[in-house]
Scaffold this motif. Structure first.
Motif, PDB file in Angstrom:
ATOM      1  N   THR A 106       0.823  -1.205   0.000  1.00 24.07           N
ATOM      2  CA  THR A 106       0.000   0.000   0.000  1.00 24.07           C
ATOM      3  C   THR A 106       0.858   1.257   0.000  1.00 24.07           C
ATOM      4  O   THR A 106       0.548   2.245  -0.669  1.00 24.07           O
ATOM      5  CB  THR A 106      -0.925   0.015   1.232  1.00 24.07           C
ATOM      6  OG1 THR A 106      -1.768  -1.143   1.196  1.00 24.07           O
ATOM      7  CG2 THR A 106      -1.785   1.266   1.260  1.00 24.07           C
ATOM      8  N   CYS A 109       3.105   1.174  -3.776  1.00 25.02           N
ATOM      9  CA  CYS A 109       2.558   0.924  -5.107  1.00 25.02           C
ATOM     10  C   CYS A 109       1.356   1.809  -5.421  1.00 25.02           C
ATOM     11  O   CYS A 109       0.412   1.892  -4.628  1.00 25.02           O
ATOM     12  CB  CYS A 109       2.148  -0.540  -5.248  1.00 25.02           C
ATOM     13  SG  CYS A 109       3.532  -1.695  -5.218  1.00 25.02           S
ATOM     14  N   ASP A 110       1.405   2.439  -6.592  1.00 27.55           N
ATOM     15  CA  ASP A 110       0.238   3.098  -7.157  1.00 27.55           C
ATOM     16  C   ASP A 110      -0.438   2.132  -8.143  1.00 27.55           C
ATOM     17  O   ASP A 110       0.127   1.081  -8.499  1.00 27.55           O
ATOM     18  CB  ASP A 110       0.647   4.377  -7.898  1.00 27.55           C
ATOM     19  CG  ASP A 110       0.969   5.520  -6.939  1.00 27.55           C
ATOM     20  OD1 ASP A 110       0.240   5.665  -5.942  1.00 27.55           O
ATOM     21  OD2 ASP A 110       1.941   6.256  -7.192  1.00 27.55           O
ATOM     22  N   ALA A 111      -1.628   2.500  -8.582  1.00 23.09           N
ATOM     23  CA  ALA A 111      -2.334   1.673  -9.555  1.00 23.09           C
ATOM     24  C   ALA A 111      -1.482   1.465 -10.795  1.00 23.09           C
ATOM     25  O   ALA A 111      -0.909   2.417 -11.338  1.00 23.09           O
ATOM     26  CB  ALA A 111      -3.656   2.329  -9.928  1.00 23.09           C
ATOM     27  N   ASP A 113       1.362  -0.181 -10.920  1.00 23.88           N
ATOM     28  CA  ASP A 113       2.719  -0.594 -10.584  1.00 23.88           C
ATOM     29  C   ASP A 113       2.777  -2.108 -10.467  1.00 23.88           C
ATOM     30  O   ASP A 113       1.748  -2.793 -10.376  1.00 23.88           O
ATOM     31  CB  ASP A 113       3.174   0.066  -9.278  1.00 23.88           C
ATOM     32  CG  ASP A 113       3.471   1.545  -9.442  1.00 23.88           C
ATOM     33  OD1 ASP A 113       3.701   1.972 -10.595  1.00 23.88           O
ATOM     34  OD2 ASP A 113       3.467   2.270  -8.439  1.00 23.88           O
ATOM     35  N   ARG A 161       7.908  -1.913  -8.511  1.00 23.30           N
ATOM     36  CA  ARG A 161       8.148  -1.158  -7.273  1.00 23.30           C
ATOM     37  C   ARG A 161       8.586  -2.058  -6.125  1.00 23.30           C
ATOM     38  O   ARG A 161       9.324  -1.600  -5.249  1.00 23.30           O
ATOM     39  CB  ARG A 161       6.872  -0.406  -6.860  1.00 23.30           C
ATOM     40  CG  ARG A 161       6.445   0.669  -7.838  1.00 23.30           C
ATOM     41  CD  ARG A 161       7.440   1.815  -7.895  1.00 23.30           C
ATOM     42  NE  ARG A 161       7.071   2.815  -8.898  1.00 23.30           N
ATOM     43  CZ  ARG A 161       7.537   2.826 -10.135  1.00 23.30           C
ATOM     44  NH1 ARG A 161       8.414   1.894 -10.525  1.00 23.30           N
ATOM     45  NH2 ARG A 161       7.151   3.752 -10.992  1.00 23.30           N
TER      46      ARG A 161
END
Length: 369
Positions: A106, A109-111, A113, A161
């Motif tokens: 959480t 990571c972004d959407a 990744d 990531r």
């Protein structure tokens, strides 16, 4: 829209879950024991109960259950730091190592990744990645049931990531050597967090896996993930931790669910660390049984990889897997079956282990010698 119009609108639209949630595979826990004659060998729990010091600490703290726990878990973090020779600022705790891992993914990571990991490995990895909107990247294990680090390095992209390395690997029990892991770290971008998941490290023979603390001190993009659920026997209290840079650890504390690690869990974990010699003696007994079982199963004709966890892995698929699952169920032995891959069997007490050995002797691929 007037109140009258709202009341007359057809009730066709209802709240819906995110697509990422509805598409998640369900995490399948090990089946629970429901009788005295059932051997519960599916969840890799410690066969032994919690250490007496941990039980006493929980009993003493139970009278204060009306109070919230220390959200920062300062005392526990300081005790873990002393145990491993780091600072409390480098420690983040959570509800089991899987809870800490959720904080990691959480937080980083972004959407869109990517999270790279070996497969088959811990079943929560793809679930946590997808839940965060990240893309899970599964890299098949090598022929020895271990991590194919060259293939994992090749799977890295500019969207990677986090890389997850489970050693010893769950469910196969195969560790990653220090030499191979250091070579891998030298090939990976420094902005990728490499998580060394050591849920079973206490059961590993000295030198079989990496010196993760030495690697962490040399490579600041390394994060060590550990738990009190396995060797320490605190699976029911849910407490795990990460060792990482102070900046990342602070971020993990920010992403944590408030008060997720109970006061009872914090006290029990501290007491368990203080009783390290007693815990090590229990681990030694498990390792002795693991070696005994592996030797007998190999004599029966089963091809095993040398497990460094508190479990053994039997590669099986198709009819053999179905036969084994049916036989274990009929014998009242709960094991963990992985569809198309094999069976994981937790090492327990000698009597339960002997039940496993007798059953597998009947289904051995070669006559027992």
């Amino acid at each position: 829209m007037s109140p009258e119009q709202i009341l007359t609108q057809p009730a066709t639209a209802l709240p819906t879950l995110r697509a990422a949630v509805t598409g998640l595979p369900a995490y399948v826990p090990g089946r629970r024991s429901v009788g005295a004659d059932i051997a519960a060998l599916a969840s890799n729990e410690s066969h032994y109960g919690p250490l007496p010091a941990a039980t006493a600490a929980v009993a003493e703290a139970a009278g204060r259950m009306n109070r919230y726990p220390d959200m920062a878990a300062v005392e526990l973090r300081e005790r873990i730091a002393r145990h491993l020779g780091v600072t409390a600022e480098e420690v983040a705790v959570g509800p089991g190592s899987v809870g800490v891992l959720q904080q990691i993914i959480t937080g980083l990571c972004d959407a869109g990744d990517e999270v790279v990991f070996a497969w088959r490995s811990f079943e929560a990895y793809p679930i946590l990645a997808e839940l965060a909107g990240a893309r899970p990247v599964r890299v098949p294990l090598d022929d020895g049931e271990g991590h194919d680090l060259d293939a994992m390095a090749a799977a890295v992209t500019d969207r990677t990531r986090v890389i997850l390395l489970c050693t010893p690997n769950n469910p196969t029990g195969v560790p990653i050597s220090h030499r191979r892991l250091e070579a891998f770290l030298q090939s990976v971008r420094s902005d990728i967090l490499v998580v060394i998941d050591e849920a079973y490290v206490e059961y590993a023979d000295a030198g079989s896996g990496p010196d993760s603390l030495a690697l962490y001190r040399r490579y600041p993009n390394v994060c060590i993930l550990r738990t009190f659920s396995k060797a320490y026997g605190l699976a029911g209290l849910r407490v795990g931790y990460a060792i990482t840079t102070a900046a990342i650890a602070e971020g993990l504390r920010r992403t944590a669910l408030p008060f997720a690690v109970s006061a009872l869990a914090q006290k029990a974990a501290i007491a368990s660390l203080d009783a390290g010699e007693e815990m090590a003696a229990r681990v030694s007994l498990v390792k002795q049984e693991r070696s005994r079982m592996a030797a007998e199963l190999e004599a029966q004709g089963w091809a095993l990889q040398p497990s460094q966890g508190n479990f053994l892995w039997i590669r099986a698929d198709g009819q053999l897997l179905a036969t084994l699952v049916e036989a274990f169920d009929a014998a009242g032995i709960l094991v963990r079956a992985y569809q198309g891959d094999g069976v994981r069997i937790t090492v327990a007490d000698p009597a339960s282990n002997n039940r496993v050995l007798r059953l597998l002797a009947v289904h051995a691929p070669l006559p027992a010698s």
